[in-house]
Design a protein around this motif. Structure first.
Motif, PDB file in Angstrom:
ATOM      1  N   VAL A 117       0.710  -1.243  -0.189  1.00 13.69           N
ATOM      2  CA  VAL A 117      -0.141  -0.040   0.068  1.00 13.69           C
ATOM      3  C   VAL A 117       0.722   1.213  -0.044  1.00 13.69           C
ATOM      4  N   GLY A 118       1.877   1.452   0.809  1.00 13.92           N
ATOM      5  CA  GLY A 118       2.604   2.522   0.987  1.00 13.92           C
ATOM      6  C   GLY A 118       3.365   2.551  -0.067  1.00 13.92           C
ATOM      7  N   ILE A 119       4.116   1.585  -0.567  1.00  7.39           N
ATOM      8  CA  ILE A 119       4.866   1.823  -1.909  1.00  7.39           C
ATOM      9  C   ILE A 119       3.940   2.449  -3.053  1.00  7.39           C
ATOM     10  N   ALA A 120       2.773   1.721  -3.436  1.00 10.41           N
ATOM     11  CA  ALA A 120       2.189   1.995  -4.386  1.00 10.41           C
ATOM     12  C   ALA A 120       1.600   3.489  -4.246  1.00 10.41           C
ATOM     13  N   THR A 121       1.245   3.850  -3.335  1.00 10.56           N
ATOM     14  CA  THR A 121       0.494   5.239  -3.099  1.00 10.56           C
ATOM     15  C   THR A 121       1.634   6.176  -3.361  1.00 10.56           C
ATOM     16  N   THR A 122       2.708   5.922  -2.929  1.00 10.10           N
ATOM     17  CA  THR A 122       3.967   6.899  -3.050  1.00 10.10           C
ATOM     18  C   THR A 122       4.366   6.939  -4.569  1.00 10.10           C
ATOM     19  N   ILE A 123       4.277   5.775  -5.352  1.00 10.65           N
ATOM     20  CA  ILE A 123       4.614   5.946  -6.608  1.00 10.65           C
ATOM     21  C   ILE A 123       3.670   6.628  -7.318  1.00 10.65           C
ATOM     22  N   LYS A 124       2.230   6.309  -7.110  1.00 11.74           N
ATOM     23  CA  LYS A 124       1.489   6.872  -8.018  1.00 11.74           C
ATOM     24  C   LYS A 124       1.141   8.286  -7.823  1.00 11.74           C
ATOM     25  N   LEU A 125       0.960   8.693  -6.547  1.00 11.25           N
ATOM     26  CA  LEU A 125       1.008  10.349  -6.463  1.00 11.25           C
ATOM     27  C   LEU A 125       2.445  10.870  -6.838  1.00 11.25           C
ATOM     28  N   THR A 126       3.593  10.452  -6.618  1.00  8.70           N
ATOM     29  CA  THR A 126       4.668  11.158  -7.307  1.00  8.70           C
ATOM     30  C   THR A 126       4.533  11.313  -8.725  1.00  8.70           C
ATOM     31  N   ARG A 127       3.813  10.158  -9.594  1.00  6.05           N
ATOM     32  CA  ARG A 127       3.651  10.185 -10.957  1.00  6.05           C
ATOM     33  C   ARG A 127       2.439  11.366 -11.226  1.00  6.05           C
ATOM     34  N   ALA A 128       1.325  11.575 -10.211  1.00  5.23           N
ATOM     35  CA  ALA A 128       0.489  12.491 -10.643  1.00  5.23           C
ATOM     36  C   ALA A 128       1.115  13.891 -10.544  1.00  5.23           C
ATOM     37  N   MET A 129       2.324  14.082 -10.142  1.00  5.10           N
ATOM     38  CA  MET A 129       2.485  15.402 -10.201  1.00  5.10           C
ATOM     39  C   MET A 129       3.183  15.916 -11.547  1.00  5.10           C
ATOM     40  N   TRP A 130       3.431  14.920 -12.459  1.00  2.00           N
ATOM     41  CA  TRP A 130       3.625  15.126 -13.901  1.00  2.00           C
ATOM     42  C   TRP A 130       2.421  15.761 -14.672  1.00  2.00           C
ATOM     43  N   ILE A 131       1.092  15.667 -13.884  1.00  2.00           N
ATOM     44  CA  ILE A 131       0.127  16.404 -14.679  1.00  2.00           C
ATOM     45  C   ILE A 131       0.520  17.853 -15.155  1.00  2.00           C
ATOM     46  N   ILE A 132       1.343  18.625 -14.273  1.00  2.00           N
ATOM     47  CA  ILE A 132       1.730  19.914 -14.714  1.00  2.00           C
ATOM     48  C   ILE A 132       2.257  19.877 -15.848  1.00  2.00           C
ATOM     49  N   PRO A 133       3.677  19.500 -15.998  1.00  2.00           N
ATOM     50  CA  PRO A 133       4.273  19.591 -17.419  1.00  2.00           C
ATOM     51  C   PRO A 133       3.358  19.110 -18.548  1.00  2.00           C
ATOM     52  N   TYR A 134       2.659  18.011 -18.306  1.00  2.00           N
ATOM     53  CA  TYR A 134       2.198  17.665 -19.626  1.00  2.00           C
ATOM     54  C   TYR A 134       0.899  18.245 -19.948  1.00  2.00           C
ATOM     55  N   THR A 135       0.227  18.789 -19.128  1.00  2.00           N
ATOM     56  CA  THR A 135      -0.851  19.907 -19.612  1.00  2.00           C
ATOM     57  C   THR A 135      -0.253  21.164 -19.829  1.00  2.00           C
ATOM     58  N   ALA A 136       0.717  21.625 -19.449  1.00  2.00           N
ATOM     59  CA  ALA A 136       1.356  22.974 -20.135  1.00  2.00           C
ATOM     60  C   ALA A 136       1.844  22.712 -21.394  1.00  2.00           C
ATOM     61  N   LEU A 137       2.514  21.413 -21.601  1.00  2.00           N
ATOM     62  CA  LEU A 137       2.621  20.941 -23.032  1.00  2.00           C
ATOM     63  C   LEU A 137       1.589  21.060 -23.929  1.00  2.00           C
TER      64      LEU A 137
END
Length: 308
Positions: free
Chosen positions: A192-212
């Motif tokens: 749980v802890g590992i998956a949550t950390t990885i997923k939310l870290t990945r979610a931060m990439w929303i910003i650069p990709y939406t900017a692009l």
């Protein structure tokens, strides 16, 4: 007098907060109730599920070390950029093959690549997506989330994945944060802890990709980091820096897991026959093929040790 099916819906919702109901069962109960009796509180349960999910994700941060989040972000930059870009590119090809509306295809691809509903909600205003395009993309992603939650733990056990391997696979291959966490919780507490950390870290990439995307669409709309991600990071900071509050943090974490299960009941209750009919088969087929290619490829790479 309150209708009987409304009482039944509310009682099942309350039952979802107890240890008697797991993530997969809660989702199934929500879907089954709506299909047989209808959802008596469509608007309320939809709004409540969104807020409860945010609260649950923030609460899960109380069991995460902030330095783990930073390390995951640092060590996975190349993998994240390559995988997100490849998924969006493949999604564009499939969109044309299935002759889907371009905006719908972009939303489904973006939701598959990063984090489901949150990514779709962030991208929609940037590409000027219409209401029905957003609704179709969200419906398809939520349906695949339900399937992933129910089948991923069994697949992980069949292939003998370790807690680390399953957490990585679930975080990269399941769309929404809620289903990632729920699937990981079904597999093992450590995942749980590992998956949550990885997923939310990945979610931060929303910003650069939406900017692009904004550059290509010549849009003035700007995406911002979802506040629940900031809350998750703050909770992780509390857990890391204020060890004297360990009992409180663990209590909040335990409560968040129960809130997540109840949220899954409400999400399941939002999947009606009417929505399935209105969505049609093309968006679902496109999203399903994209998801199968992505999840199977990732599973092979993780199993062979190329992704760790």
């Amino acid at each position: 007098m309150v209708p009987l099916h409304t009482v039944g819906f509310f009682l099942l919702f309350l039952l979802s907060f107890t240890p008697l109901v797991g993530p997969a069962l809660a989702l199934f109960m929500g879907i089954a109730f709506t299909w047989f009796f209808g959802n008596p509180m469509v608007a309320l349960s939809s709004k409540a599920s969104k807020w409860m999910l945010k609260v649950a994700v923030i609460g899960l941060g109380f069991n995460v070390n902030i330095y783990d989040v930073l390390e995951v972000g640092r060590s996975s930059i190349v993998l994240t950029i390559v995988s997100i870009t490849a998924i969006i590119g493949l999604g564009e090809i499939l969109t044309q093959l299935f002759r889907l509306n371009k905006n719908t295809g972009v939303l489904i691809s973006f939701g598959t690549a990063i984090c489901g509903g949150s990514a779709i909600a962030a991208m929609a205003p940037v590409i000027k997506a219409k209401e029905h395009e957003i609704a179709v993309a969200l419906t398809v992603v939520f349906l695949l989330n339900a399937i992933g939650l129910m089948i991923f733990p069994s697949i992980g056990l069949y292939f003998g994945l370790s807690d680390q391997q399953f957490a990585v696979w679930a975080a990269l291959a399941i769309h929404d944060t809620s289903s990632v966490v729920a699937a990981a919780a079904t597999f093992s507490p450590l995942a749980v802890g590992i998956a949550t950390t990885i997923k939310l870290t990945r979610a931060m990439w929303i910003i650069p990709y939406t900017a692009l995307a904004g550059v290509f669409w010549k849009s003035e709309e700007k995406a911002s980091i979802p506040l629940f991600i900031v809350g998750f990071l703050m909770a992780a900071l509390c857990n890391t820096w204020f060890e004297q509050g360990y009992f409180l943090w663990q209590t909040l974490y335990a409560g968040a897991k129960h809130v997540l299960v109840a949220t899954l009941f409400l999400i399941g209750a939002g999947v009606s026959r009417k929505i399935l009919v209105e969505t049609g088969w093309r968006p679902f087929a496109m999203a399903m093929i994209l998801w199968i290619i992505v999840s199977s490829t990732l599973l092979l790479l993780i199993k062979d040790g190329y992704i760790s």
